[in-house]
Scaffold this motif. Structure first.
Motif, PDB file in Angstrom:
ATOM      1  N   ARG A 187       0.851  -1.249  -0.234  1.00 48.86           N
ATOM      2  CA  ARG A 187       0.180   0.178  -0.036  1.00 48.86           C
ATOM      3  C   ARG A 187       1.023   1.219  -0.045  1.00 48.86           C
ATOM      4  NH1 ARG A 187      -5.484  -0.538   3.748  1.00 48.86           N
ATOM      5  NH2 ARG A 187      -5.614   1.453   2.462  1.00 48.86           N
ATOM      6  N   THR A 188       0.564   2.133  -0.755  1.00 53.86           N
ATOM      7  CA  THR A 188       1.290   3.686  -0.592  1.00 53.86           C
ATOM      8  C   THR A 188       0.333   4.538  -0.403  1.00 53.86           C
ATOM      9  OG1 THR A 188       0.499   3.914  -2.914  1.00 53.86           O
ATOM     10  CG2 THR A 188       2.638   2.637  -2.502  1.00 53.86           C
ATOM     11  N   LYS A 189       1.039   5.820   0.218  1.00 56.32           N
ATOM     12  CA  LYS A 189       0.188   6.971   0.609  1.00 56.32           C
ATOM     13  C   LYS A 189       1.329   8.126   0.315  1.00 56.32           C
ATOM     14  CE  LYS A 189       0.871   6.932   5.487  1.00 56.32           C
ATOM     15  NZ  LYS A 189       0.274   7.191   6.858  1.00 56.32           N
ATOM     16  N   PHE A 190       0.912   9.020  -0.163  1.00 58.32           N
ATOM     17  CA  PHE A 190       1.750  10.268  -0.213  1.00 58.32           C
ATOM     18  C   PHE A 190       2.413  10.898   0.971  1.00 58.32           C
ATOM     19  CE2 PHE A 190       2.156  15.073  -0.091  1.00 58.32           C
ATOM     20  CZ  PHE A 190       3.259  14.999  -1.058  1.00 58.32           C
ATOM     21  N   SER A 191       3.590  11.091   1.044  1.00 59.19           N
ATOM     22  CA  SER A 191       4.255  11.322   2.166  1.00 59.19           C
ATOM     23  C   SER A 191       4.803  12.943   2.294  1.00 59.19           C
ATOM     24  CB  SER A 191       5.655  10.781   2.420  1.00 59.19           C
ATOM     25  OG  SER A 191       6.497  11.202   3.501  1.00 59.19           O
ATOM     26  N   HIS A 192       5.731  13.322   1.261  1.00 60.72           N
ATOM     27  CA  HIS A 192       6.154  14.771   1.050  1.00 60.72           C
ATOM     28  C   HIS A 192       7.100  14.835  -0.223  1.00 60.72           C
ATOM     29  CE1 HIS A 192       9.533  12.170   2.355  1.00 60.72           C
ATOM     30  NE2 HIS A 192      10.596  13.133   1.982  1.00 60.72           N
ATOM     31  N   TYR A 193       7.489  16.078  -0.390  1.00 57.84           N
ATOM     32  CA  TYR A 193       8.306  16.501  -1.628  1.00 57.84           C
ATOM     33  C   TYR A 193       9.764  16.530  -1.236  1.00 57.84           C
ATOM     34  CZ  TYR A 193       4.745  17.127  -5.203  1.00 57.84           C
ATOM     35  OH  TYR A 193       3.552  16.873  -6.051  1.00 57.84           O
ATOM     36  N   GLU A 194      10.507  16.026  -1.869  1.00 57.35           N
ATOM     37  CA  GLU A 194      12.025  16.214  -1.863  1.00 57.35           C
ATOM     38  C   GLU A 194      12.837  16.905  -3.328  1.00 57.35           C
ATOM     39  OE1 GLU A 194      14.080  12.766  -0.682  1.00 57.35           O
ATOM     40  OE2 GLU A 194      13.209  12.695   1.216  1.00 57.35           O
ATOM     41  N   GLU A 195      13.693  17.188  -3.044  1.00 52.33           N
ATOM     42  CA  GLU A 195      14.760  17.854  -4.215  1.00 52.33           C
ATOM     43  C   GLU A 195      15.171  16.679  -5.187  1.00 52.33           C
ATOM     44  OE1 GLU A 195      18.632  20.403  -5.457  1.00 52.33           O
ATOM     45  OE2 GLU A 195      18.001  20.529  -3.262  1.00 52.33           O
ATOM     46  N   ILE A 196      15.232  16.660  -6.504  1.00 53.98           N
ATOM     47  CA  ILE A 196      15.458  15.375  -7.153  1.00 53.98           C
ATOM     48  C   ILE A 196      17.068  15.581  -7.542  1.00 53.98           C
ATOM     49  CG2 ILE A 196      15.134  14.589  -9.328  1.00 53.98           C
ATOM     50  CD1 ILE A 196      12.658  15.582  -9.921  1.00 53.98           C
ATOM     51  N   PRO A 197      17.820  14.443  -7.282  1.00 54.79           N
ATOM     52  CA  PRO A 197      19.064  14.629  -7.627  1.00 54.79           C
ATOM     53  C   PRO A 197      19.277  15.158  -9.256  1.00 54.79           C
ATOM     54  CG  PRO A 197      18.469  12.349  -7.012  1.00 54.79           C
ATOM     55  CD  PRO A 197      17.187  13.205  -7.156  1.00 54.79           C
ATOM     56  N   ARG A 198      20.438  15.813  -9.207  1.00 55.70           N
ATOM     57  CA  ARG A 198      20.677  16.629 -10.323  1.00 55.70           C
ATOM     58  C   ARG A 198      20.361  16.139 -11.724  1.00 55.70           C
ATOM     59  NH1 ARG A 198      25.848  20.386 -10.391  1.00 55.70           N
ATOM     60  NH2 ARG A 198      24.804  21.213  -8.530  1.00 55.70           N
ATOM     61  N   GLU A 199      21.055  14.856 -11.957  1.00 57.52           N
ATOM     62  CA  GLU A 199      21.006  14.297 -13.066  1.00 57.52           C
ATOM     63  C   GLU A 199      19.833  13.861 -13.449  1.00 57.52           C
ATOM     64  OE1 GLU A 199      22.017  11.197 -10.051  1.00 57.52           O
ATOM     65  OE2 GLU A 199      22.660  13.244 -10.418  1.00 57.52           O
ATOM     66  N   ILE A 200      18.894  13.430 -12.770  1.00 58.42           N
ATOM     67  CA  ILE A 200      17.459  13.074 -12.920  1.00 58.42           C
ATOM     68  C   ILE A 200      16.693  14.164 -13.065  1.00 58.42           C
ATOM     69  CG2 ILE A 200      15.420  12.091 -11.965  1.00 58.42           C
ATOM     70  CD1 ILE A 200      17.110  10.019 -10.309  1.00 58.42           C
ATOM     71  N   ALA A 201      17.149  15.392 -12.404  1.00 55.96           N
ATOM     72  CA  ALA A 201      16.473  16.709 -12.665  1.00 55.96           C
ATOM     73  C   ALA A 201      16.595  17.176 -14.044  1.00 55.96           C
ATOM     74  CB  ALA A 201      16.681  17.603 -11.737  1.00 55.96           C
ATOM     75  N   GLU A 202      17.871  17.075 -14.493  1.00 51.95           N
ATOM     76  CA  GLU A 202      18.112  17.409 -15.817  1.00 51.95           C
ATOM     77  C   GLU A 202      17.261  16.596 -17.023  1.00 51.95           C
ATOM     78  OE1 GLU A 202      22.404  16.964 -16.161  1.00 51.95           O
ATOM     79  OE2 GLU A 202      22.623  18.931 -14.750  1.00 51.95           O
TER      80      GLU A 202
END
Length: 698
Positions: A667-682
């Motif tokens: 089961r899943t539920k939303f927790s929070h937001y976090e900064e994405i690692p740079r290479e994935i963000a790009e």
């Protein structure tokens, strides 16, 4: 011609449950053929099974929906509820168990407990009803009754005790020993049984099995236990009484061997259903609550009681209209009468009533306490709702449908089909409440939430066949967010001179990052009337609108404080629109210089997994950039809690089943937001820009 009524004491409601492939539906077909409900022995692989009758079931040769088959045997009415074995259609299994008084748990003679058996058993334990085990396909190669029961006892941590012992196994399966009476029965060519001496080669095994049965029976009854411990022999009737007590208090699971296609052992199973399984009277009063309160209400399972009935399944084929399957727990449901829907708090008029066998229907003059039937075209009532008397309201506990495990985007190429898709999915959800539809306007997509890939395929097939809608699927978009890392100040100045009145708005704002999850905060720091009071809300509105589309990849901006601290205006040319535009300009320019970053949603996942697979699952979660939060125990399972990026969990339910042989769930539920690692963000940013350019050029 109407079907005769049976009193609650002569009714048995049982749900056939097992994972796919155990021969559960074939066993159900054998029950129908033996009791002459059908004149032909239906076979799943030939598409002739009366319990698998929808086009999707015939095409796939699997059960997708639950089916009802009432059979009559020695003055007893047995309502057989055949439930799907695939995990994707677990909703119908749960619904079937909710209205059954006992579960018939099927395991394969050659395999015993296999992939999916534990998940089915979990549902049976949640229902907490009496269980009888049927070991199927005893005529098949490698069938071994004793090994199957030993495996079930070991894996499920419940004692499985033989109620009959096979004479021969696999191709030599030719009879049974009834361990209660210690009489042997050999099968005739038509599957019926003829009494015969117990063959010497099974005598020792049968005696040993009977000892185990007598032990279990004695333990279930204090008087019998005292007699047994005193060294006295228990009579056949006393053993029966103890076995019945044991199944009712769920202290052990009696088991029988059968072979469905050659019809071997079917008579003995039907006899056992009649004498061993509980009637609605054995289950005691039905318990609910007074609607809108927690006050308990109890009704006797009698036709003379006030009405308490639960709608547990809806089907909606175009040619037949809506059909609601109903279990009457108390009272009597009659056609053409006003009843009360306790959930919707509305009156409902019943139309025609039926007893259902597969897709066939027979008129019912009434459906009395303990029985199962169907009503057509109920206007106000839906699956999971309670029908009762308005002057004696009761709300029964709902059906505990499982949480969805898969999200997939669904769309139509033809805009004209959008409404048809929506109404079609609404109808299908009425039939299968584990389907959910979620419209995400911010990401411009419609999500189908369900339990697995096969359920998605069947849903798409039904939309095409029944509603003429061709839909397409896509990977769901991830709701990324943007925010800023440092404070900046920026001026936004909007000045436009046209032939008539001009436009002028000038603002100075300060942008500051906020703590994660804070959202947006607007601060008015204007002094001395640099910006008139009536224009300040327009500045805030302009900033909020600009935040809908961030400067990195066009995702919504969050966790920002915007302070309006200065500005100027023109007595003639200034307007709310001019200041709104100025506020938007200031924000967009400021965000570029404020160290914008991309955030990704992190979900909290809870995985219930057998101990054998804990290492594989934790390693897999770590490979998905997951952070293990902790572990605990829950019966036969370990429970792993972790934080994992949502982007890493697409089709995780399918992956998890593959990783654990179908023995884990999550089961899943939303927790929070976090900064994405740079290479994935790009990658996310470049993909978003490419999509925007593609849309612009289209």
């Amino acid at each position: 011609m109407p079907v005769k009524d049976f009193q609650p004491s002569n009714i048995r409601n049982l749900a056939l449950v097992s994972p796919h492939g155990t021969g559960k539906t074939s066993f159900g077909e054998a029950l129908l053929f033996r009791t002459k409900v059908t004149t032909r022995h239906g076979k799943v692989e030939e598409g002739s099974a009366s319990l698998d009758f929808s086009p999707e079931e015939i095409h796939r040769k699997i059960s997708i929906s639950l089916a009802i088959a009432p059979v009559e045997w020695r003055d007893t009415k047995i309502n057989v509820i055949d439930t799907p074995g695939y995990a994707d259609f677990v909703g119908d299994m749960v619904a079937g168990l909710r209205v059954a008084d006992a579960a018939v748990f099927c395991i394969k003679g050659s395999a015993g407990i296999e992939a999916g058996s534990e998940m089915v058993w979990d549902r049976v334990e949640e229902r907490n009803c009496p269980v009888l085990c049927v070991v199927t396909q005893m005529e098949k190669e490698h069938a071994n009754f004793a090994r199957a029961l030993e495996g079930a006892t070991s894996r499920l941590r419940k004692r499985f005790v033989p109620l009959a012992w096979p004479i021969g196994e696999a191709e030599k399966f030719r009879g049974i020993v009834d361990l209660v009476s210690m009489k042997g029965y050999l099968f005739e060519k038509d599957g019926s049984a003829k009494e015969a001496p117990v063959p010497p080669e099974v005598e020792a095994d049968a005696q040993k099995a009977r000892s185990a049965l007598v032990d279990a029976a004695a333990e279930a009854d204090d008087a019998l236990l005292e007699k047994f411990l005193g060294g006295e022999e228990l009579s056949v009737e006393e053993v029966r009484r103890g076995v019945r007590g044991g199944i009712l208090n769920k202290s052990f699971v009696p088991a029988l061997p059968v072979a469905a296609y050659p019809m071997m052992g079917i008579d003995h199973v039907l006899d056992t259903f009649a004498w061993l399984l509980p009637s609605p009277l054995d289950c005691g009063p039905v318990v609910g609550v007074k609607p809108g309160t927690e006050e308990k209400v109890e009704l006797k399972p009698s036709p003379d009681s006030h009405l308490a009935a639960l709608i547990f399944k809806t089907s909606s084929e175009t040619h037949a209209g809506d059909l609601s399957l109903i279990r009457v727990f108390a009272g009597t449901l009659a056609p053409g009468k006003e009843v009360w829907n306790a959930n919707a708090q509305r009156s409902e008029k019943t139309g025609q009533l039926f007893f259902v066998h597969g897709k066939e229907r027979k008129d019912a003059t009434q459906i009395i306490a303990g029985d199962i039937g169907a009503a057509v075209k109920l206007r106000e009532s839906h699956t999971g709702q309670t029908l009762c008397d308005k002057n004696a309201p009761i709300q029964l506990s709902p059906i505990p449908f499982p949480h969805h495990e898969l999200e997939i985007a669904i769309f139509v190429r033809n805009k004209a089909d959008e409404e048809k898709m929506g109404s079609g999915l609404h109808k299908l959800r009425e039939e299968d409440p584990t389907l959910h539809l979620q419209v995400d306007s911010s990401l411009h997509q419609t999500l189908l939430l369900c339990t697995g890939d096969l359920q998605v395929d069947v849903t798409i097939e039904k939309l095409q066949r029944r509603f003429g809608v061709h839909v397409e699927l896509a990977k769901p978009r991830i709701p990324y967010r943007e925010t800023i890392r440092r404070a900046v100040t920026k001026q936004g100045r909007h000045k436009k001179q046209t032939g008539g009145r001009g436009q002028f708005g000038d603002v100075h704002i300060r942008l500051e990052p906020l703590k994660s999850g804070s959202g947006f905060e607007f601060v008015d720091e204007i002094v001395g009337g640099a910006v008139p009071r009536n224009y300040i809300p327009a500045v805030e509105k302009g900033i909020i609108e600009a935040m809908h589309e961030g400067v990195l990849a066009g995702y919504q901006v969050v966790d920002v404080r915007a302070a309006l601290y200065d500005g100027s205006y023109h007595t003639v040319d200034s307007s709310e629109m001019a200041f709104k535009i100025a506020g938007s300009m200031a924000f967009k320019e400021g965000a570029k210089d404020a160290g914008p970053i991309l955030l990704e949603p992190i979900v909290e996942i809870e995985v219930r997994v057998p101990k054998d697979f804990v290492g594989a699952v934790t390693g897999d979660l770590s490979s998905k950039r997951g952070k293990i939060l902790g572990m605990g125990a829950d019966g036969r399972y370990d429970v792993i809690r972790a934080h994992v990026p949502q982007a890493e969990l697409y089709k995780y339910s399918t992956h998890l089943r593959s990783l654990t042989q179908g023995r884990a769930s999550h089961r899943t539920k939303f927790s929070h937001y976090e900064e994405i690692p740079r290479e994935i963000a790009e990658k996310v940013v470049s993909q978003a820009r490419a999509e925007k350019e593609a849309m612009a050029s289209a």
